[in-house]
Design an enzyme around this catalytic site. Sequence first.
Site, mmCIF file in Angstrom:
data_model
loop_
_atom_site.group_PDB
_atom_site.id
_atom_site.type_symbol
_atom_site.label_atom_id
_atom_site.label_comp_id
_atom_site.label_asym_id
_atom_site.label_seq_id
_atom_site.Cartn_x
_atom_site.Cartn_y
_atom_site.Cartn_z
ATOM 1 N N LYS A 80 87.195 23.260 29.087
ATOM 2 C CA LYS A 80 86.810 24.236 28.059
ATOM 3 C C LYS A 80 86.753 23.536 26.704
ATOM 4 C CE LYS A 80 89.040 28.119 30.424
ATOM 5 N NZ LYS A 80 87.908 28.919 30.891
ATOM 6 N N ASP A 83 99.224 29.985 40.348
ATOM 7 C CA ASP A 83 97.784 30.066 40.133
ATOM 8 C C ASP A 83 97.390 29.677 38.701
ATOM 9 O OD1 ASP A 83 95.109 30.845 41.028
ATOM 10 O OD2 ASP A 83 95.306 32.564 39.677
ATOM 11 N N LYS A 95 96.749 39.533 35.734
ATOM 12 C CA LYS A 95 95.524 40.177 36.185
ATOM 13 C C LYS A 95 95.589 41.648 35.771
ATOM 14 C CE LYS A 95 94.151 36.730 39.038
ATOM 15 N NZ LYS A 95 93.130 35.812 38.531
ATOM 16 N N LYS A 142 92.501 22.377 42.186
ATOM 17 C CA LYS A 142 93.823 22.956 42.263
ATOM 18 C C LYS A 142 93.838 24.007 43.356
ATOM 19 C CE LYS A 142 94.677 26.900 40.334
ATOM 20 N NZ LYS A 142 93.814 28.084 40.295
ATOM 21 N N GLU A 182 93.698 38.599 31.872
ATOM 22 C CA GLU A 182 92.441 38.883 32.570
ATOM 23 C C GLU A 182 92.374 40.373 32.883
ATOM 24 O OE1 GLU A 182 91.037 35.578 35.346
ATOM 25 O OE2 GLU A 182 93.175 35.686 35.745
ATOM 26 N N HIS A 227 96.918 25.314 34.543
ATOM 27 C CA HIS A 227 96.193 25.598 33.305
ATOM 28 C C HIS A 227 97.097 25.756 32.081
ATOM 29 C CE1 HIS A 227 93.063 26.135 36.151
ATOM 30 N NE2 HIS A 227 93.260 27.406 36.424
ATOM 31 N N ARG A 278 80.880 23.529 57.353
ATOM 32 C CA ARG A 278 80.777 23.614 58.810
ATOM 33 C C ARG A 278 79.607 24.477 59.271
ATOM 34 N NH1 ARG A 278 86.876 24.849 60.453
ATOM 35 N NH2 ARG A 278 86.269 26.532 59.069
ATOM 36 N N HIS A 303 90.101 23.099 35.369
ATOM 37 C CA HIS A 303 88.909 23.477 34.601
ATOM 38 C C HIS A 303 89.237 23.912 33.172
ATOM 39 C CE1 HIS A 303 89.782 27.679 35.667
ATOM 40 N NE2 HIS A 303 88.904 28.041 34.754
HETATM 41 C C1 BG6 Z 1 91.533 30.035 38.286
HETATM 42 C C2 BG6 Z 1 92.464 30.985 38.952
HETATM 43 O O1 BG6 Z 1 92.004 28.721 38.393
HETATM 44 O O2 BG6 Z 1 91.389 30.379 36.918
HETATM 45 C C3 BG6 Z 1 91.961 32.400 38.818
HETATM 46 O O3 BG6 Z 1 92.596 30.640 40.318
HETATM 47 C C4 BG6 Z 1 91.688 32.744 37.374
HETATM 48 O O4 BG6 Z 1 92.870 33.330 39.370
HETATM 49 C C5 BG6 Z 1 90.846 31.672 36.713
HETATM 50 O O5 BG6 Z 1 91.009 33.979 37.328
HETATM 51 C C6 BG6 Z 1 90.746 31.896 35.222
HETATM 52 O O6 BG6 Z 1 89.786 31.037 34.691
HETATM 53 P P1 BG6 Z 1 89.035 31.393 33.360
HETATM 54 O O7 BG6 Z 1 88.189 30.188 33.100
HETATM 55 O O8 BG6 Z 1 88.252 32.635 33.604
HETATM 56 O O9 BG6 Z 1 90.099 31.600 32.328
#
Ligand code: BG6
Length: 484
Positions: free
Chosen positions: A180, A233, A337, A146, A214, A238, A46, A176
Amino acid sequence: SEAVAFDFVIVGATGDLTMRKLLPAFYECFRRGQIDRTTKIIGVARSDLSIQDYRVKAEEALRDFVAADSYDDVTVRDFLGLVHYVSLDMSDRATDWSGLISLLSTNGGRPRVFYVATAPRLYVPTADAIGHNKLITESTRIVLEKPIGTDQATAAEINDGVGRYFTEEQIFRIDHYLGKQTVQNILALRFANPILERVWNTDSIAHVQITAAETVGVGKRGPYYDNAGALRDMVQNHLLQVLSLVAMEPPTAFSAMDLRDEKLKILRALKPMSDHDIATDTVRAQYGEGHPNGKLAPGYLEDLGAPTSTTETYLAIRAEIRTARWAGVPFYIRTGKRMASKETTVVVEFRPQPWAIFADNPEPSQLVLRIQPNEGVSLSLASKDPASEQYRLKEAVLDVDYVKAFNTRYPDSYEDLLMAAVRGDQVLFIRRDEVEASWRWIEPILRGWEKNIRPLETYPAGTQGPASSDQLLARDGFVWKENI
Ligand code: BG6
């Protein structure tokens, strides 16, 4: 492979994902000769920006997020020539779409991709507006990021709404993690190495643990994350995808249909969690203040800037898969996290010797798939300790470091996925029924937590989560494997 020409529309083109992931991934593909020079990458958002303004932003993003040894000024300049920008609210079918339409090729056979990287509530209006403006050719696909919804009902709304305009073959739900290399490699390890596949079952495997730890906190994503939490999330998408690749039966062929059929069976075979299971077999926690690497880090509430929140930033779950292959094999999942280190791993622990002839009890063998970082695979083997005079055992490790083994850079997950969407190859994308089956398993846990069946705990930032997470495994005689 040959360079392809296509039109790629990024909806939400000024956002973080576009800058951090999509543009750098396209740059790499371009640099490798996969993208024809007549291709158009059309950013849409936008904000009232000129194409020059947008190219400046894109260039900054490349400078920040492309690896130094891939970045070169000439290639960047050529690549930016492919990048366009249109200021448009694509969730509004009534505004003037002519700026976008004039950029799209009229050749119906040329791949045209709409990549929707906006808030999920805009997915349906955006699909509707694209359809209303008659922009869906036979070679058009839509990519959805997602999260697909926040529960079963909202996921169905998105799938139904987008499905009114696009066929399932045109809808590419991206995860994603499937981009990988190490996640894709789970299939190669299992189905191209009979020595592994023959022991890949309850006769030989004691348990499986999947960790996605993480070190980052919630950062600037508070508003999104606080509504999602770790379960939505990371697990709904994933980690359940990783689990289904680890657990699936061999597909009859390496095709989108066969592969997704087999993943789906695993998602459906997950044992539904009763309230009792939720109380005993799940752990949820939120990070509090702590000292990762000796430095003071604030807790989640302070990061969020809110006085209260019951959103989990950490979880551990003991799951079961009700199939002949996996009866009696717990699958433990954990993610969080602000944990002590960044590592995503799958650990497969084998059953012990039924009868020990040695004085020492050997440690059970374990296979570790290092998804990231230090991508690789290792197998620990009990061995004779050469330093002991008596016959003692010691663990030795067979270890492959993929980066060294293949002497090549590991592409970012979006590189493979974007080009697959352009080619129309759905093998690495999620089918509607997979999304639904995942939510079906996740939703009772969400509801159980809302009812506080399992109370929220806290853990200090920079640690591996609360002690109850260790008990979840200790009860079965296992431990989480750290620093592997
Ligand atoms: C994302 C999440 O889909 O994947 C994030 O929304 C997360 O919260 C991330 O940090 C982790 O991805 P990767 O590739 O760093 O493991």
